[in-house]
Design an enzyme around this catalytic site. Structure first.
Site, PDB file in Angstrom:
ATOM      1  N   PRO A  15       0.817  -1.224   0.000  1.00 16.20           N
ATOM      2  CA  PRO A  15       0.000   0.000   0.000  1.00 16.20           C
ATOM      3  C   PRO A  15       0.847   1.267   0.000  1.00 16.20           C
ATOM      4  O   PRO A  15       0.325   2.350  -0.293  1.00 16.20           O
ATOM      5  CB  PRO A  15      -0.845  -0.114   1.273  1.00 16.20           C
ATOM      6  CG  PRO A  15      -0.284  -1.239   2.063  1.00 16.20           C
ATOM      7  CD  PRO A  15       0.589  -2.056   1.179  1.00 16.20           C
ATOM      8  N   ARG A  43      -3.658  -9.282 -20.404  1.00 16.06           N
ATOM      9  CA  ARG A  43      -4.595  -9.088 -21.513  1.00 16.06           C
ATOM     10  C   ARG A  43      -4.055  -8.116 -22.557  1.00 16.06           C
ATOM     11  O   ARG A  43      -4.624  -7.990 -23.642  1.00 16.06           O
ATOM     12  CB  ARG A  43      -5.974  -8.651 -21.008  1.00 16.06           C
ATOM     13  CG  ARG A  43      -5.986  -7.342 -20.283  1.00 16.06           C
ATOM     14  CD  ARG A  43      -7.336  -7.082 -19.621  1.00 16.06           C
ATOM     15  NE  ARG A  43      -8.394  -6.755 -20.578  1.00 16.06           N
ATOM     16  CZ  ARG A  43      -8.511  -5.577 -21.199  1.00 16.06           C
ATOM     17  NH1 ARG A  43      -7.627  -4.621 -20.975  1.00 16.06           N
ATOM     18  NH2 ARG A  43      -9.485  -5.355 -22.040  1.00 16.06           N
ATOM     19  N   GLU A  62       2.806  -7.144   8.256  1.00  8.60           N
ATOM     20  CA  GLU A  62       3.096  -5.712   8.165  1.00  8.60           C
ATOM     21  C   GLU A  62       4.150  -5.394   7.097  1.00  8.60           C
ATOM     22  O   GLU A  62       4.710  -4.309   7.094  1.00  8.60           O
ATOM     23  CB  GLU A  62       3.521  -5.196   9.529  1.00  8.60           C
ATOM     24  CG  GLU A  62       2.371  -4.686  10.396  1.00  8.60           C
ATOM     25  CD  GLU A  62       1.187  -5.640  10.514  1.00  8.60           C
ATOM     26  OE1 GLU A  62       1.383  -6.792  10.958  1.00  8.60           O
ATOM     27  OE2 GLU A  62       0.082  -5.236  10.152  1.00  8.60           O
ATOM     28  N   ASP A 108     -10.892   0.354 -24.576  1.00  9.35           N
ATOM     29  CA  ASP A 108     -11.250   0.268 -23.158  1.00  9.35           C
ATOM     30  C   ASP A 108     -11.285   1.641 -22.511  1.00  9.35           C
ATOM     31  O   ASP A 108     -10.660   2.569 -22.981  1.00  9.35           O
ATOM     32  CB  ASP A 108     -10.179  -0.520 -22.380  1.00  9.35           C
ATOM     33  CG  ASP A 108     -10.237  -1.987 -22.689  1.00  9.35           C
ATOM     34  OD1 ASP A 108     -11.195  -2.422 -23.320  1.00  9.35           O
ATOM     35  OD2 ASP A 108      -9.294  -2.675 -22.283  1.00  9.35           O
TER      36      ASP A 108
HETATM   37  N1  J9N Z   1      -2.671  -1.555  -2.825  1.00  9.87           N
HETATM   38  C1  J9N Z   1      -2.415  -2.442  -1.794  1.00  9.87           C
HETATM   39  C2  J9N Z   1      -1.406  -3.404  -1.685  1.00  9.87           C
HETATM   40  C3  J9N Z   1      -1.605  -3.993  -0.444  1.00  9.87           C
HETATM   41  C4  J9N Z   1      -0.791  -5.026   0.196  1.00  9.87           C
HETATM   42  S1  J9N Z   1      -1.029  -5.483   1.826  1.00  9.87           S
HETATM   43  C5  J9N Z   1       0.259  -6.605   1.857  1.00  9.87           C
HETATM   44  C6  J9N Z   1       0.835  -6.599   0.618  1.00  9.87           C
HETATM   45  C7  J9N Z   1       0.250  -5.722  -0.336  1.00  9.87           C
HETATM   46  N2  J9N Z   1      -2.672  -3.428   0.137  1.00  9.87           N
HETATM   47  N3  J9N Z   1      -3.154  -2.474  -0.685  1.00  9.87           N
END
Ligand code: J9N
Length: 240
Positions: A88, A160, A115, A175
């Site tokens: 994330p 794709r 984590e 698209d």
């Molecule tokens: N975009 C996104 C990736 C993730 C994770 S959590 C653990 C690995 C990747 N969450 N949100």
């Protein structure tokens, strides 16, 4: 294209063996290899994580099994791979990223859980010879339990776009987020038979056979839907 995925949940990636990507794998367009990270552990409990230095909640994935796994996967490859780590806290994975990566011959995905993965893993492989570098990417602003679902998304999006993966019936050219003509708009509404369904009629213009009018109507609908649903895509977007 060869794709390696390292994960503690190899079965999670079974979804890539069906549908469009499964067919591309069967046709030899994608060479998919999924590996269990625990095969590179040495202890009786096949441990892949430990407590975070500095304290705090949760567990961090240890660098040792990751280093051993990624070195082995690399050693079996014929060319330097790009290492992709979903997180994330990464840069956003977009349709442009998908298009760029659809032309990369060797991709290795590292699925983190808990984590995250000890930061030195990304640091090490971004400077390692025999690697193309490291891309830490986010598929969106929400937190998953692990990288596996993100890898499904990324592989489907880029797969794709590999020539030959889509048939003519499913061409990727127009698209919503395709680079080119409609890159800045989402698609408008679509209709098929019957012409009246539960009292709802297909717009008359689509039945008219006037291709010019149909194209004009579709462009206006795409614009209208973009304003309503995705104002952030407009040239002068309202502040989020
Ligand atoms: N975009 C996104 C990736 C993730 C994770 S959590 C653990 C690995 C990747 N969450 N949100």
């Amino acid at each position: 294209m060869r794709i390696d995925v390292v994960t503690i949940f190899p079965q999670y990636l079974d979804a890539l063996r069906i549908s469009l990507i499964g067919r591309a794998t069967g046709a030899g367009l994608i060479d998919l290899h999924v590996h269990d990270l625990r095969e590179w552990t040495n202890d009786r409990h096949r441990t892949v994580d430990d407590t975070p230095y500095g304290g705090g909640p949760g567990m961090v994935m240890s660098p040792e099994p990751w280093g051993a796994a990624l070195d082995d996967v690399r050693a079996r490859a014929d060319a330097a791979p790009l290492l992709v780590i979903p997180t994330p806290s990464g840069t956003r994975f977009t349709q442009s990223t998908a298009a760029a990566w659809s032309g990369v011959p060797r991709l290795v995905f590292a699925c983190g859980r808990y984590e995250g993965i000890d930061s030195r893993v990304a640091q090490h492989y971004s400077n390692a010879p025999d690697w193309q570098g490291v891309a830490e990417v986010s598929i969106g602003d929400y937190v998953l339990a692990g990288g596996e679902a993100a890898v499904l998304v990324i592989v489907e999006a880029l797969g794709r776009l590999i020539p030959g993966v889509l048939g003519n019936q499913e061409s990727a050219a127009d698209d919503s987020f395709a680079p080119g003509a409609m890159a800045d708009l989402v698609e408008g509404p679509v209709f098929t038979k019957p012409v009246n369904w539960r009292g709802l009629e297909v717009p008359e213009v689509l039945l008219s056979g006037h291709h010019g009018q149909i194209a004009t109507w579709r462009a206006a609908e795409a614009e209208r839907r973009t304003v309503q649903m995705r104002p952030d895509l407009l040239p002068d977007p309202p502040e989020a």
